[in-house]
Design an enzyme around this catalytic site. Structure first.
Site, PDB file in Angstrom:
ATOM      1  N   GLU A  16     -10.815  -6.787  13.444  1.00 27.57           N
ATOM      2  CA  GLU A  16     -10.259  -6.103  12.269  1.00 27.57           C
ATOM      3  C   GLU A  16      -8.912  -6.738  11.938  1.00 27.57           C
ATOM      4  O   GLU A  16      -8.099  -6.978  12.825  1.00 27.57           O
ATOM      5  CB  GLU A  16     -10.009  -4.605  12.527  1.00 27.57           C
ATOM      6  N   GLU A  19     -11.584   3.858   1.198  1.00 26.93           N
ATOM      7  CA  GLU A  19     -12.099   5.133   1.706  1.00 26.93           C
ATOM      8  C   GLU A  19     -11.264   6.275   1.136  1.00 26.93           C
ATOM      9  O   GLU A  19     -10.311   6.747   1.762  1.00 26.93           O
ATOM     10  CB  GLU A  19     -12.068   5.155   3.233  1.00 26.93           C
ATOM     11  N   LYS A  59     -10.621   9.486   3.232  1.00 28.50           N
ATOM     12  CA  LYS A  59     -10.069   9.372   4.575  1.00 28.50           C
ATOM     13  C   LYS A  59      -8.751  10.135   4.674  1.00 28.50           C
ATOM     14  O   LYS A  59      -7.898  10.034   3.796  1.00 28.50           O
ATOM     15  CB  LYS A  59      -9.850   7.898   4.926  1.00 28.50           C
ATOM     16  N   GLU A  70      -4.029   4.551   4.326  1.00 24.99           N
ATOM     17  CA  GLU A  70      -5.267   4.637   5.092  1.00 24.99           C
ATOM     18  C   GLU A  70      -6.505   4.612   4.195  1.00 24.99           C
ATOM     19  O   GLU A  70      -7.584   4.254   4.631  1.00 24.99           O
ATOM     20  CB  GLU A  70      -5.279   5.901   5.952  1.00 24.99           C
TER      21      GLU A  70
END
Length: 465
Positions: free
Chosen positions: A230, A284, A287, A293
């Site tokens: 990642e 996302e 999230k 985030e």
């Protein structure tokens, strides 16, 4: 999340050749069948305890999630858990057992040579990471790390590491320069020098990868390759995250792709590319946590890119080689009345010469609003120097690398080759029809001997979370 078939359509359109799933979602694995895309599946942390305590549970997991799909779905890697030592420390004692049990199940199915097993770790387990030559693992984890490294070495697998220069930069309180975190080219007098090795480091990414190599060498393991499972940069953040911006996210990921493609390697291992997954494929929006985030993705949930990567000079393998050849197109599915209004503006106040669209002229056919609007939008986009906002037209236009020229109708910006549409929107489908939607991570996995990216540029790799 988009439906698995939408996800795969996006991967294929982007010529992404590797993808990482953060689970082993059956719908995703079925959708990926017969695509040739190399797939890394994952065992979620919540399943780790059961698998690490029972050989039969591990065998059942491999049977249901790997053997049932292989080789139709080209599974190449199993990621056992995610950042287990730091996010689920109570499971650390059974992590190596889980790795061994999964590997034993692959051996029993005669798949151990085709499929590698490892576990992604957080870079925070490496202490004193600069200078890299002084790096070492948190000693409290040695009872887990030493047998784990023995396993990785004996099976020819990777040391998987999650590397986030953005997080390191934010925590440094100004000690780490922004350009150093973003992989921007630095003059030699601005590079960080490891006093022990005299190696020069021009970015955080290389320093963290080499820190992992030195930390393994401290434990006498010198032949396990590092894979970055990642990395990325958020495109939006809260008020206390001023450097989470579209421009910085674009800069980091574009520079990273270029860095890996150039096969420069790291100062400790020059010329050896670091296989890398870019986090992540989709934003996302649901999230929890800070705004950043929710905004690590390269695409929104409809498949429209959050930004167009600035990558050029990497050869025909990059579908998003967009620095010099981009076009402005009408959005598929855009309202016809809004398209007509935008077309009228472009041909009027926008000062676009629309005479080629008249009957009998070179760009009259196909005679529909989509084609005519695309011609006008693209002309305006190039006449204004492709400035920000020049390809919007109240939301009915989008940037693409697909050359819309046809026949004798040549569009401004046309070159010798057509691109691949980066921001074509895949028709919406009910994501609830998938049992458990996968999460996607954009990954840029590259081998030292071949030039292909995972999910991100051309020939990319994707991470599916």
């Amino acid at each position: 999340m988009p439906h698995p078939t939408q996800v795969v359509a996006l991967l294929k359109a982007q010529q992404i050749r590797h993808v990482r799933l953060y689970n082993a979602d059956r719908g995703m694995l079925l959708a990926l069948a017969n695509t040739g895309i190399k797939v890394a599946v994952s065992i979620p942390n919540e399943q780790l305890l059961g698998i690490g305590q029972s050989n039969s549970t591990a065998a059942n997991w491999v049977s249901q999630n790997v053997v049932a799909h292989y080789p139709t779905t080209n599974i190449t890697t199993i990621c056992v858990g995610s950042e287990v030592l730091t996010s689920l420390p109570n499971a650390a004692r059974i992590l190596v057992n889980a790795l061994k049990f999964i590997h034993s199940a692959l051996v029993a199915s005669n798949l151990d040579r085709q499929i590698k097993v490892s576990t992604p770790l957080a870079s925070s387990i490496i202490l004193d990471s600069f200078p890299p030559s002084q790096a070492f693992f948190n000693h409290s984890w040695n009872p887990v790390l030493i047998p784990m490294l023995n396993f990785l070495q004996s099976t020819g697998s990777y040391f998987m590491l999650n590397v986030y220069p953005y997080v390191d930069y934010m925590k440094s309180n100004g000690v780490i320069p922004l350009d150093y975190a973003l992989l921007k080219p630095l003059p030699s007098n601005k590079e960080a020098v490891d006093a022990n090795t005299l190696l020069h480091y021009s970015n955080v990414f290389d320093a963290m990868v080499d820190a992992a190599y030195f930390a393994m060498a401290y434990l006498n393991f010198t032949n396990i390759p590092v894979m970055v499972t990642e990395t990325g940069w958020p495109s939006k953040g809260d008020s206390n995250e001023p450097d989470a911006t579209l421009d910085n996210a674009n800069t980091y990921n574009s520079n990273l792709i270029r860095h890996v493609f150039n096969n420069t390697g790291t100062p400790k291992h020059p010329g050896i590319s670091v296989s890398t997954y870019i986090y992540e494929l989709y934003n996302e929006d649901m999230k929890p946590g800070p705004v950043s985030e929710k905004n690590w993705g390269l695409f929104d949930s409809s498949g429209v890119p959050v930004y167009i990567l600035h990558v050029s000079g990497s050869g025909s393998t990059l579908a998003n080689d967009t620095t010099n050849q981009t076009f402005c197109s009408a959005k598929e599915g855009a309202d016809a009345k809004m398209l007509q209004a935008a077309l009228d503006w472009a041909c009027g106040p926008g000062k676009v010469d629309c005479s080629p669209l008249l009957q009998g002229q070179t760009c009259y056919d196909p005679d529909n609003i989509f084609a005519h609007a695309t011609y006008a939008f693209n002309t305006y986009y190039h006449q204004t120097g492709k400035t920000p906002g020049s390809c919007d037209f109240n939301g009915v236009a989008t940037i693409t690398t697909t050359n819309p020229s046809h026949g004798s109708c040549l569009y401004l910006g046309s070159g010798d080759k057509n691109g691949t549409r980066l921001n074509s929107t895949i028709p919406a489908m009910d994501s609830r029809s998938s049992d458990s939607p996968a999460k996607l991570v954009y990954s840029n996995v590259i081998s030292a001997s071949s030039a292909y990216i995972v999910i991100g540029a051309l020939g990319w790799s994707a991470l599916l979370l």
